[in-house]
Design an enzyme around this catalytic site. Sequence first.
Site, PDB file in Angstrom:
ATOM      1  N   ARG A 147     -12.363 -25.549  40.230  1.00  0.00           N
ATOM      2  CA  ARG A 147     -11.516 -27.172  39.747  1.00  0.00           C
ATOM      3  C   ARG A 147     -11.017 -27.219  41.440  1.00  0.00           C
ATOM      4  NH1 ARG A 147     -13.901 -28.630  36.243  1.00  0.00           N
ATOM      5  NH2 ARG A 147     -12.858 -29.183  34.670  1.00  0.00           N
ATOM      6  N   GLU A 176      -7.941 -34.632  42.921  1.00  0.00           N
ATOM      7  CA  GLU A 176      -8.773 -35.632  42.443  1.00  0.00           C
ATOM      8  C   GLU A 176      -8.516 -36.652  41.735  1.00  0.00           C
ATOM      9  OE1 GLU A 176     -12.316 -33.250  40.896  1.00  0.00           O
ATOM     10  OE2 GLU A 176     -13.162 -34.749  39.623  1.00  0.00           O
ATOM     11  N   HIS A 227     -17.971 -34.197  41.269  1.00  0.00           N
ATOM     12  CA  HIS A 227     -17.586 -33.793  40.272  1.00  0.00           C
ATOM     13  C   HIS A 227     -19.242 -33.981  39.131  1.00  0.00           C
ATOM     14  CE1 HIS A 227     -14.141 -31.993  37.608  1.00  0.00           C
ATOM     15  NE2 HIS A 227     -15.205 -31.171  37.978  1.00  0.00           N
TER      16      HIS A 227
HETATM   17  C1  GLV Z   1     -16.697 -29.475  34.408  1.00  0.00           C
HETATM   18  O1  GLV Z   1     -16.110 -29.658  35.092  1.00  0.00           O
HETATM   19  C2  GLV Z   1     -16.174 -29.197  33.152  1.00  0.00           C
HETATM   20  O2  GLV Z   1     -14.823 -29.043  32.903  1.00  0.00           O
HETATM   21  O3  GLV Z   1     -16.914 -29.117  31.940  1.00  0.00           O
END
Ligand code: GLV
Length: 325
Positions: A236, A265, A283
């Site tokens: 994260r 983000e 991501h």
């Molecule tokens: C992606 O970041 C997830 O949490 O699946």
Amino acid sequence: MKILVTRRLPEKAFALLKSHFEIDCYDSEEAMPREELLKRVADKDGLLCLLTEKVDAELLSRAPGLKAVATISVGFDHIDLKACSDRGIAVTHTPGVLTETTADFAWALLLACARRVVEGDRFLRTGRYKAWGLTLLLGADVHGKALGIVGFGRIGQAVARRASGFGMRVLYHDSKRAEAGVEAALGVRSVNLPELLRRSDFVTLHASLGLGSAHLIGEKEIALMKPGAFLINTARGPLVDEAALVKALKEGRLAGAGLDVYEKEPELAPGLAELSNVVLAPHMASASVETRTRMASLAAEGLLDVLIHGRRPAHMANPSAATAL
Ligand code: GLV
């Protein structure tokens, strides 16, 4: 029962839901605008969402009949779990099915920044490659180096398994120590965070974002890292102080970074995109066809469990919530 689905789903997951629910689907690859989300969730029993949808007190107050929220993600920091639990809303997520795919991608970023793969690609595409060069795009070796894994859950351990093929020394840090058998099988050593930062050539983050983990890697921690080390983040964004990272990369104290997630983000910290020694990804660590299909199906099964079968879903993020399950 009525559900809101906030994004176009893989066919298999949609089929699971179709015969059981009246579905209101935001049939798009784009994120649903907040105002539309608040409007369309109002009369729903269930919500199938992604990490782009903030499920907070405001949303819950607009959806008085909501009984279940299923997120197509392992992380659930976009969901106010306490507010959901207080209202007896079951929250499900999708751990397990994305472990190996995410670990693969952490390695993709690590290798790409150590060996300057993206820079090489740009070099060629811009017509600058004239002849093989002895010092052209020199990078850092990966094999034989020290890998520091911060957060040693499913994904952190999957990253460690891959390290043995590179003959790396592997250190990890986690608030919960792994069982001795796991440590022995993976050949890893538990250390505190400062020691991990001081000893690792590559530091890769696999911690969740929770209370107290924001800026886990801040200016002070970056200063502890080896000169010439690399930072990889597929967990994260807010775990890292991005401004401090940009500064260290600009000054050349760190050799590079591979990032899949960002503090604000989808915005990038000023200066980050101008640096040639970072590899940036949107991501996408779990983005394989197989895994995203599995994640969406697992989320759909979570809604079916709660709303149709009245049973506890396999992966409940708030197991202590006062639901009837
Ligand atoms: C992606 O970041 C997830 O949490 O699946």
